[in-house]
Write an enzyme that holds these catalytic residues in place. Structure first.
Site, PDB file in Angstrom:
ATOM      1  N   ARG A 178       0.806  -1.209   0.000  1.00 30.52           N
ATOM      2  CA  ARG A 178       0.000   0.000   0.000  1.00 30.52           C
ATOM      3  C   ARG A 178       0.848   1.271   0.000  1.00 30.52           C
ATOM      4  NH1 ARG A 178      -5.323  -1.985   1.978  1.00 30.52           N
ATOM      5  NH2 ARG A 178      -6.686  -0.282   2.524  1.00 30.52           N
TER       6      ARG A 178
ATOM      7  N   ARG B 129     -21.964  -0.310   1.991  1.00 28.01           N
ATOM      8  CA  ARG B 129     -21.305  -1.436   2.652  1.00 28.01           C
ATOM      9  C   ARG B 129     -21.371  -1.272   4.179  1.00 28.01           C
ATOM     10  NH1 ARG B 129     -15.100  -2.561   1.357  1.00 28.01           N
ATOM     11  NH2 ARG B 129     -14.683  -0.929   2.864  1.00 28.01           N
TER      12      ARG B 129
ATOM     13  N   ARG C 240     -18.808  -2.087   9.154  1.00 24.45           N
ATOM     14  CA  ARG C 240     -17.384  -1.832   9.408  1.00 24.45           C
ATOM     15  C   ARG C 240     -17.192  -0.481  10.064  1.00 24.45           C
ATOM     16  NH1 ARG C 240     -13.378  -3.319   4.520  1.00 24.45           N
ATOM     17  NH2 ARG C 240     -12.292  -1.515   5.393  1.00 24.45           N
TER      18      ARG C 240
ATOM     19  N   ARG D 107      -9.653   7.836   3.904  1.00 17.90           N
ATOM     20  CA  ARG D 107      -9.054   6.652   3.266  1.00 17.90           C
ATOM     21  C   ARG D 107      -8.842   6.871   1.776  1.00 17.90           C
ATOM     22  NH1 ARG D 107     -13.312   2.867   4.804  1.00 17.90           N
ATOM     23  NH2 ARG D 107     -12.310   1.302   3.529  1.00 17.90           N
TER      24      ARG D 107
END
Ligand code: AMP
Length: 193
Positions: free
Chosen positions: A90, A129, A135, A146
């Site tokens: 990443r 989601r 989450r 993010r």
């Protein structure tokens, strides 16, 4: 034939979902660093406790923790046939760490699959989601953070792998089936299979 792949793309591009299907199709384990961290958090392990504050803020977990975890995972027997890394590397330091792990076993990557999706689709997908999976890092503020982390730290990797001739970019907009079909067709072509 061994197949060693990375799947990369912004949060919400559908990497995890597609990784599961690609893994089934190619008979290689999908290794998701995010999923391993979440499992460790759920199990209350030391690793999970270390990762928690970073994950909840939408920041990257420090490289030394992440690199060691991936190195350990890549030592398991089930990667004999290859692997699909989802969410790793990443940043540039992680690219170098992965290069080192692979070099130690004389292995190399076959392809880096970039799932591309416009930013304005990402937030909506992730909020959806959040409703389904609950989450803790899928709140609107953390999602925006993010996305920034992705653009600043992760997107540059795409160029690194492009220079190495490993990059395959696939359009991630469409139904799960459409995108999977596109991925498998283009991947086979890319790998010359
Ligand atoms: P993901 O499931 O890939 O969206 O990852 C969720 C979160 O886990 C990220 O926002 C990071 O906090 C952490 N994470 C996952 N993979 C990595 C990685 N390769 N390096 C650092 N942190 C990571």
């Amino acid at each position: 034939m061994k197949t060693r792949l990375i799947i990369v793309g912004p949060p919400g591009a559908g990497k995890g979902t597609q990784a599961t299907y690609i893994s089934d199709e190619l008979q290689i384990p999908a290794i998701s660093t995010g999923a391993i961290f979440r499992q460790n958090m759920a199990d209350g392990t030391e690793l999970g406790q270390k990762a928690k504050e970073y994950m909840e803020a939408g920041n990257l977990v420090p490289d030394e923790i992440t690199d060691a975890m991936v190195k350990e995972r890549l030592s398991h027997d089930d990667v004999a046939n290859g692997f699909l890394l989802d969410g790793y590397p990443r940043n540039r330091a992680q690219v170098a760490a992965l290069d080192e792990v692979l070099a130690e076993s004389g292995d190399s990557l076959d392809a880096v699959l970039e799932l591309s999706i416009p930013d304005d689709l990402i937030v909506g997908r992730l909020l959806k989601r959040a409703e389904i999976e609950g989450r803790s890092d899928d709140t609107e503020d953390v999602i925006r953070h993010r996305i920034n982390v992705y653009h600043q730290e992760t997107a540059p990797l795409v160029d690194v792998y492009k220079e190495r001739g490993l990059l395959l970019t696939v359009d991630g907009v469409g139904t799960i089936e459409e995108v999977l079909d596109r991925i498998l067709t283009q991947l086979n072509e890319f790998l010359g299979r």
